[in-house]
Design a protein around this motif. Structure first.
Motif, PDB file in Angstrom:
ATOM      1  N   ALA A  21       0.838  -1.207   0.000  1.00 17.57           N
ATOM      2  CA  ALA A  21       0.000   0.000   0.000  1.00 17.57           C
ATOM      3  C   ALA A  21       0.870   1.254   0.000  1.00 17.57           C
ATOM      4  N   TYR A  22       1.947   1.225   0.778  1.00 11.86           N
ATOM      5  CA  TYR A  22       2.898   2.340   0.814  1.00 11.86           C
ATOM      6  C   TYR A  22       3.515   2.548  -0.570  1.00 11.86           C
ATOM      7  N   ALA A  23       4.000   1.468  -1.185  1.00 11.41           N
ATOM      8  CA  ALA A  23       4.675   1.562  -2.483  1.00 11.41           C
ATOM      9  C   ALA A  23       3.758   2.141  -3.558  1.00 11.41           C
ATOM     10  N   LYS A  24       2.497   1.779  -3.503  1.00 11.04           N
ATOM     11  CA  LYS A  24       1.531   2.267  -4.481  1.00 11.04           C
ATOM     12  C   LYS A  24       1.386   3.793  -4.408  1.00 11.04           C
ATOM     13  N   LEU A  25       1.498   4.349  -3.211  1.00 10.37           N
ATOM     14  CA  LEU A  25       1.392   5.798  -3.019  1.00 10.37           C
ATOM     15  C   LEU A  25       2.750   6.492  -3.093  1.00 10.37           C
ATOM     16  N   ALA A  26       3.765   5.865  -2.541  1.00 10.77           N
ATOM     17  CA  ALA A  26       5.082   6.507  -2.443  1.00 10.77           C
ATOM     18  C   ALA A  26       5.756   6.669  -3.795  1.00 10.77           C
ATOM     19  N   GLY A  27       5.705   5.653  -4.629  1.00  8.66           N
ATOM     20  CA  GLY A  27       6.373   5.725  -5.941  1.00  8.66           C
ATOM     21  C   GLY A  27       5.954   6.945  -6.740  1.00  8.66           C
ATOM     22  N   PRO A  28       4.652   7.123  -6.966  1.00  4.09           N
ATOM     23  CA  PRO A  28       4.213   8.307  -7.714  1.00  4.09           C
ATOM     24  C   PRO A  28       4.558   9.625  -7.009  1.00  4.09           C
ATOM     25  N   ALA A  29       4.461   9.671  -5.692  1.00  8.31           N
ATOM     26  CA  ALA A  29       4.784  10.905  -4.964  1.00  8.31           C
ATOM     27  C   ALA A  29       6.258  11.254  -5.138  1.00  8.31           C
ATOM     28  N   ILE A  30       7.111  10.264  -5.074  1.00  9.67           N
ATOM     29  CA  ILE A  30       8.548  10.478  -5.234  1.00  9.67           C
ATOM     30  C   ILE A  30       8.861  10.913  -6.659  1.00  9.67           C
ATOM     31  N   GLU A  31       8.289  10.245  -7.644  1.00 10.22           N
ATOM     32  CA  GLU A  31       8.550  10.599  -9.039  1.00 10.22           C
ATOM     33  C   GLU A  31       8.006  11.980  -9.396  1.00 10.22           C
ATOM     34  N   ARG A  32       6.842  12.346  -8.859  1.00 13.34           N
ATOM     35  CA  ARG A  32       6.309  13.695  -9.100  1.00 13.34           C
ATOM     36  C   ARG A  32       7.237  14.764  -8.536  1.00 13.34           C
ATOM     37  N   GLY A  33       7.939  14.428  -7.457  1.00 18.57           N
ATOM     38  CA  GLY A  33       8.864  15.364  -6.841  1.00 18.57           C
ATOM     39  C   GLY A  33      10.245  15.365  -7.477  1.00 18.57           C
ATOM     40  N   GLY A  34      10.405  14.640  -8.560  1.00 16.88           N
ATOM     41  CA  GLY A  34      11.681  14.622  -9.271  1.00 16.88           C
ATOM     42  C   GLY A  34      12.609  13.488  -8.902  1.00 16.88           C
ATOM     43  N   GLY A  35      12.162  12.573  -8.053  1.00 19.75           N
ATOM     44  CA  GLY A  35      12.995  11.441  -7.664  1.00 19.75           C
ATOM     45  C   GLY A  35      13.095  10.416  -8.781  1.00 19.75           C
ATOM     46  N   ARG A  36      14.290   9.859  -8.943  1.00 18.51           N
ATOM     47  CA  ARG A  36      14.538   8.831  -9.950  1.00 18.51           C
ATOM     48  C   ARG A  36      15.042   7.575  -9.245  1.00 18.51           C
ATOM     49  N   PHE A  37      14.278   6.502  -9.359  1.00 20.74           N
ATOM     50  CA  PHE A  37      14.662   5.243  -8.728  1.00 20.74           C
ATOM     51  C   PHE A  37      15.867   4.668  -9.470  1.00 20.74           C
ATOM     52  N   LEU A  38      16.963   4.469  -8.752  1.00 23.18           N
ATOM     53  CA  LEU A  38      18.175   3.905  -9.345  1.00 23.18           C
ATOM     54  C   LEU A  38      18.313   2.422  -9.039  1.00 23.18           C
ATOM     55  N   ALA A  39      17.867   2.015  -7.864  1.00 22.96           N
ATOM     56  CA  ALA A  39      17.954   0.600  -7.488  1.00 22.96           C
ATOM     57  C   ALA A  39      16.936   0.327  -6.393  1.00 22.96           C
ATOM     58  N   ARG A  40      16.352  -0.870  -6.422  1.00 20.32           N
ATOM     59  CA  ARG A  40      15.488  -1.317  -5.336  1.00 20.32           C
ATOM     60  C   ARG A  40      15.384  -2.834  -5.376  1.00 20.32           C
ATOM     61  N   GLY A  41      15.508  -3.402  -4.202  1.00 27.90           N
ATOM     62  CA  GLY A  41      15.439  -4.850  -4.087  1.00 27.90           C
ATOM     63  C   GLY A  41      16.439  -5.364  -3.068  1.00 27.90           C
ATOM     64  N   ILE A  42      16.663  -6.664  -3.111  1.00 28.77           N
ATOM     65  CA  ILE A  42      17.615  -7.330  -2.221  1.00 28.77           C
ATOM     66  C   ILE A  42      19.004  -7.213  -2.862  1.00 28.77           C
ATOM     67  N   PRO A  43      20.043  -6.885  -2.089  1.00 27.72           N
ATOM     68  CA  PRO A  43      21.382  -6.762  -2.670  1.00 27.72           C
ATOM     69  C   PRO A  43      21.839  -8.044  -3.354  1.00 27.72           C
ATOM     70  N   ALA A  44      22.625  -7.897  -4.409  1.00 26.96           N
ATOM     71  CA  ALA A  44      23.214  -9.051  -5.080  1.00 26.96           C
ATOM     72  C   ALA A  44      24.323  -9.645  -4.220  1.00 26.96           C
ATOM     73  N   GLN A  45      25.013  -8.787  -3.470  1.00 27.83           N
ATOM     74  CA  GLN A  45      26.104  -9.217  -2.608  1.00 27.83           C
ATOM     75  C   GLN A  45      26.271  -8.185  -1.499  1.00 27.83           C
TER      76      GLN A  45
END
Length: 96
Positions: A21-45
């Motif tokens: 529920a957070y991700a559904k709201l946070a993603g658009p709010a962050i992108e509208r504010g100029g945020g660019r997602f560079l990485a998200r997930g579990i680390p490879a190492q």
């Protein structure tokens, strides 16, 4: 103007539905504010004291823009949806 990086480490996810529920709201709010997602997930190492936990890295044009997004009504609504669904560490770090 120096860029800024919003880095979130999710130490514990106790309620995946609240995180969704957070991700559904946070993603658009962050992108509208100029945020660019560079990485998200579990680390490879991980090394040293690193942990295999969800990590999110977002780039902003400035610290001021990153803070403005965090403090915005849209992002605060996302945080309300998240409630106590996770234990995380959020940092805004200035970059070059």
């Amino acid at each position: 103007m120096a860029k800024a990086y919003w880095i979130a480490f999710y130490h514990e996810i106790s309620d995946p539905n609240k995180l969704a529920a957070y991700a559904k709201l946070a993603g658009p709010a962050i992108e509208r504010g100029g945020g660019r997602f560079l990485a998200r997930g579990i680390p490879a190492q991980v090394y040293d004291e690193g942990k295999m936990e969800r990590t999110v890295l977002i780039e902003f044009d400035s610290v001021e823009k990153a803070v403005a997004v965090h403090d915005s009504p849209a992002y605060q609504a996302a945080l309300a949806a998240l409630e106590d669904g996770v234990v995380r560490d959020l940092r805004i770090v200035p970059g070059p």
